[in-house]
Design an enzyme around this catalytic site. Structure first.
Site, PDB file in Angstrom:
ATOM      1  N   HIS A 129      -0.637  60.854  78.330  1.00 49.63           N
ATOM      2  CA  HIS A 129      -1.757  59.909  78.397  1.00 49.63           C
ATOM      3  C   HIS A 129      -1.341  58.809  79.379  1.00 49.63           C
ATOM      4  O   HIS A 129      -0.153  58.490  79.485  1.00 49.63           O
ATOM      5  CB  HIS A 129      -1.957  59.331  76.986  1.00 49.63           C
ATOM      6  CG  HIS A 129      -3.163  58.459  76.827  1.00 49.63           C
ATOM      7  ND1 HIS A 129      -3.215  57.162  77.292  1.00 49.63           N
ATOM      8  CD2 HIS A 129      -4.359  58.685  76.220  1.00 49.63           C
ATOM      9  CE1 HIS A 129      -4.387  56.639  76.974  1.00 49.63           C
ATOM     10  NE2 HIS A 129      -5.107  57.532  76.338  1.00 49.63           N
ATOM     11  N   ASP A 207       5.577  58.753  72.287  1.00 41.63           N
ATOM     12  CA  ASP A 207       4.200  58.312  72.078  1.00 41.63           C
ATOM     13  C   ASP A 207       3.640  59.195  70.962  1.00 41.63           C
ATOM     14  O   ASP A 207       3.302  60.359  71.188  1.00 41.63           O
ATOM     15  CB  ASP A 207       3.409  58.483  73.385  1.00 41.63           C
ATOM     16  CG  ASP A 207       1.917  58.253  73.191  1.00 41.63           C
ATOM     17  OD1 ASP A 207       1.486  57.985  72.057  1.00 41.63           O
ATOM     18  OD2 ASP A 207       1.176  58.365  74.189  1.00 41.63           O
ATOM     19  N   GLN A 210      -0.952  60.711  68.630  1.00 42.45           N
ATOM     20  CA  GLN A 210      -1.666  61.868  68.061  1.00 42.45           C
ATOM     21  C   GLN A 210      -0.822  62.590  67.015  1.00 42.45           C
ATOM     22  O   GLN A 210      -1.204  63.677  66.560  1.00 42.45           O
ATOM     23  CB  GLN A 210      -2.050  62.857  69.175  1.00 42.45           C
ATOM     24  CG  GLN A 210      -2.955  62.288  70.253  1.00 42.45           C
ATOM     25  CD  GLN A 210      -4.365  61.975  69.752  1.00 42.45           C
ATOM     26  OE1 GLN A 210      -4.770  62.387  68.659  1.00 42.45           O
ATOM     27  NE2 GLN A 210      -5.107  61.224  70.531  1.00 42.45           N
ATOM     28  N   LYS A 233      -6.490  55.256  65.100  1.00 41.12           N
ATOM     29  CA  LYS A 233      -6.537  56.724  65.021  1.00 41.12           C
ATOM     30  C   LYS A 233      -6.094  57.235  63.652  1.00 41.12           C
ATOM     31  O   LYS A 233      -6.133  58.428  63.389  1.00 41.12           O
ATOM     32  CB  LYS A 233      -5.647  57.348  66.104  1.00 41.12           C
ATOM     33  CG  LYS A 233      -6.150  57.110  67.536  1.00 41.12           C
ATOM     34  CD  LYS A 233      -5.323  57.879  68.530  1.00 41.12           C
ATOM     35  CE  LYS A 233      -5.363  57.325  69.918  1.00 41.12           C
ATOM     36  NZ  LYS A 233      -6.580  57.605  70.675  1.00 41.12           N
ATOM     37  N   CYS A 372      -7.996  60.241  79.854  1.00 42.39           N
ATOM     38  CA  CYS A 372      -6.854  59.398  80.273  1.00 42.39           C
ATOM     39  C   CYS A 372      -5.626  60.242  80.585  1.00 42.39           C
ATOM     40  O   CYS A 372      -4.490  59.834  80.310  1.00 42.39           O
ATOM     41  CB  CYS A 372      -6.518  58.331  79.232  1.00 42.39           C
ATOM     42  SG  CYS A 372      -7.839  57.172  78.946  1.00 42.39           S
TER      43      CYS A 372
HETATM   44  C1  LIG Z   1      -1.391  60.397  73.239  1.00 41.37           C
HETATM   45  C2  LIG Z   1      -2.032  59.052  73.370  1.00 41.37           C
HETATM   46  N1  LIG Z   1      -1.309  58.022  73.813  1.00 41.37           N
HETATM   47  C3  LIG Z   1      -1.826  56.797  73.935  1.00 41.37           C
HETATM   48  C4  LIG Z   1      -3.143  56.537  73.616  1.00 41.37           C
HETATM   49  C5  LIG Z   1      -3.666  55.149  73.767  1.00 41.37           C
HETATM   50  O1  LIG Z   1      -4.043  54.624  72.526  1.00 41.37           O
HETATM   51  P1  LIG Z   1      -4.525  53.119  72.423  1.00 41.37           P
HETATM   52  O2  LIG Z   1      -5.729  53.012  73.330  1.00 41.37           O
HETATM   53  O3  LIG Z   1      -4.860  52.906  70.995  1.00 41.37           O
HETATM   54  O4  LIG Z   1      -3.407  52.266  72.895  1.00 41.37           O
HETATM   55  C6  LIG Z   1      -3.940  57.574  73.164  1.00 41.37           C
HETATM   56  C7  LIG Z   1      -5.377  57.356  72.877  1.00 41.37           C
HETATM   57  O5  LIG Z   1      -6.189  58.224  73.096  1.00 41.37           O
HETATM   58  C8  LIG Z   1      -3.373  58.861  73.028  1.00 41.37           C
HETATM   59  O6  LIG Z   1      -4.099  59.891  72.588  1.00 41.37           O
END
Ligand SMILES: Cc1ncc(COP(=O)(O)O)c(C=O)c1O
Length: 414
Positions: A129, A207, A210, A233, A372
């Site tokens: 992401h 990260d 998910q 989430k 993203c």
């Molecule tokens: C794998 C992953 N990393 C980071 C993010 C970013 O999350 P946030 O916008 O809550 O910081 C997301 C959100 O879709 C994600 O799916």
């Protein structure tokens, strides 16, 4: 083949806890298939936050009066719930952030600016992401470090055979990877990546946006160095997230943001920093949101993370089976037994935004776009996908409706 629910998770019962499903969309029951983007909120979280504001809200840590003490207890209680959720050794290592993006930026800036330089390698993956890609790319540029991505194969799984070649390009200092790809649902071998990172003398940043809402996560068993996730989430409110970091690293790192709360003493000549975790929590935090995250953690763990993981695995398998009945649908990513509850696909030449629009008329919420993950889209040779993603309240009937909606979209626009 009809889906066989093993009844470990009673999704219709769980679903009744979520008021959003009581409200039709375009006159149809809501089929919410966008939980990878953000989850819906159970009544328990909504009620608890309202009650917190009505009975226990004040700023935290500063007041000596009863209300402030209650607010602080609620806030710090949530920190302990995060610690327990990911089995961190100490709540002092749990930093409340606005979201996982802020947590990852914190590590990239605070650790990266002090520890990276020319000759060093920052290793991410083609599946990241942007939140775990762009900060590292930019910090690598600023420090003169080399930035490399672990490639994926055509199934969207990491090519671990490439690691030695990557390591030959410099001194690996940090490996940053998502646990589960938000676009393909690929479950990455973060344990293997962590072991490899440590063999190279590098730190491992996970990260887990998910992962934490959908599976059991144990930072001590994984042995990573940093792991972040985001409240919205995991059935919690927006505006809160958490970053866990190894104490020795956090102690050495400079603050990311500066201001109130993160100081020990401030003089004209010099400022010293507060102890962990407050050194990294400048300013008034998202108090009720952190509290709400704690309630969400209670809720999700009450349902059971193993049951949630299994439920989503079954739904993903069912969705892939049903969608692959349609000859004009292309599904991306690994086979069902190696993915989480996320299915990205395209419908012939129909643009994903148009597919999503047709589905919306049917009351079905899916995401369309690059999710993203533009470097991943480039690797796949596409601009966008339609993505259906599942959570503890998702039902097989919603997948049947998705398949019907996709057929409609193809008939109308294909
Ligand atoms: C794998 C992953 N990393 C980071 C993010 C970013 O999350 P946030 O916008 O809550 O910081 C997301 C959100 O879709 C994600 O799916």
């Amino acid at each position: 083949m009809a889906m066989t629910t093993q009844a470990k998770l009673d999704a219709p019962k769980v679903r009744a806890d979520f008021p959003v499903f009581e409200h039709p969309i375009h006159g149809k029951p809501l089929a919410y298939l966008d939980s990878a983007s953000s989850s819906q909120k159970p009544r328990a979280v909504l009620d608890a936050m309202r009650e917190f504001y009505e009975t226990s809200y004040a700023n935290v840590h500063r007041g000596v009066y009863d209300l402030a003490e209650r607010a602080t207890a609620g806030f710090e209680g949530a920190r302990e719930k995060v610690r327990a959720l990911i089995n961190a050794p100490s709540a002092r290592e749990v930093i409340f952030t606005r979201n996982v993006t802020e947590g990852l930026n914190l590590v990239a800036y605070s650790w990266g600016l002090d520890n990276l330089g020319p000759g060093d390698l920052v290793v991410i993956t083609e599946l990241e992401h942007h939140a775990n890609f762009v900060p590292w790319q930019q910090i690598a540029k600023r420090t003169g470090a080399t930035f490399r991505a672990i490639p994926i194969d055509d199934k969207g799984e990491l090519v671990l055979d490439s690691l030695d070649e990557i390591a030959a390009a410099g001194q690996v200092k940090v490996v940053a990877a998502n646990w589960v790809s938000n676009t393909l649902g690929t479950i990455n071998p973060v344990d293997k990546l962590t072991a490899w990172a440590h063999e190279q003398g590098a730190i491992m940043v996970v990260d887990a946006a998910q992962a934490v809402p959908h599976r059991r996560v144990d930072v001590q068993a994984l042995d990573c160095d940093f792991l972040g996730f985001t409240s919205h989430k995991i059935c919690g409110p927006g505006g809160a997230g958490a970053l866990w970091g190894r104490r020795e690293l956090l102690e050495q790192m400079p603050p990311f943001e500066m201001g109130g709360e993160m100081i020990r003493s401030v003089k004209l000549e010099e400022t010293t920093w507060n102890e962990l975790p407050y050194k990294f929590e400048a300013g008034t935090p998202a108090i009720a949101e952190a509290y709400g995250l704690g309630i969400a953690i209670d809720y999700v763990t009450g349902v059971g993370l193993e049951a949630i993981e299994e439920h989503e695995r079954e739904l993903a398998a069912y969705a892939m089976e049903r969608l692959s009945e349609l000859p004009f649908v292309t599904i991306y990513g690994p086979p069902a037994d190696r993915r989480a509850g996320i299915v990205s696909f395209n419908v012939g030449e129909v643009h994903p935004h148009d597919v999503a629009q047709v589905l919306d008329w049917e009351g079905i919420a899916v995401r369309a776009g690059h999710h993203c993950t533009q470097p991943l889209m480039t690797r796949l040779g596409i601009a966008a996908t339609t993505r259906a993603s599942f959570y503890l309240y998702s039902l097989p009937e919603e997948i049947d409706r998705l398949v019907e909606g996709v057929q409609k979209a193809h008939k109308a626009l294909g």
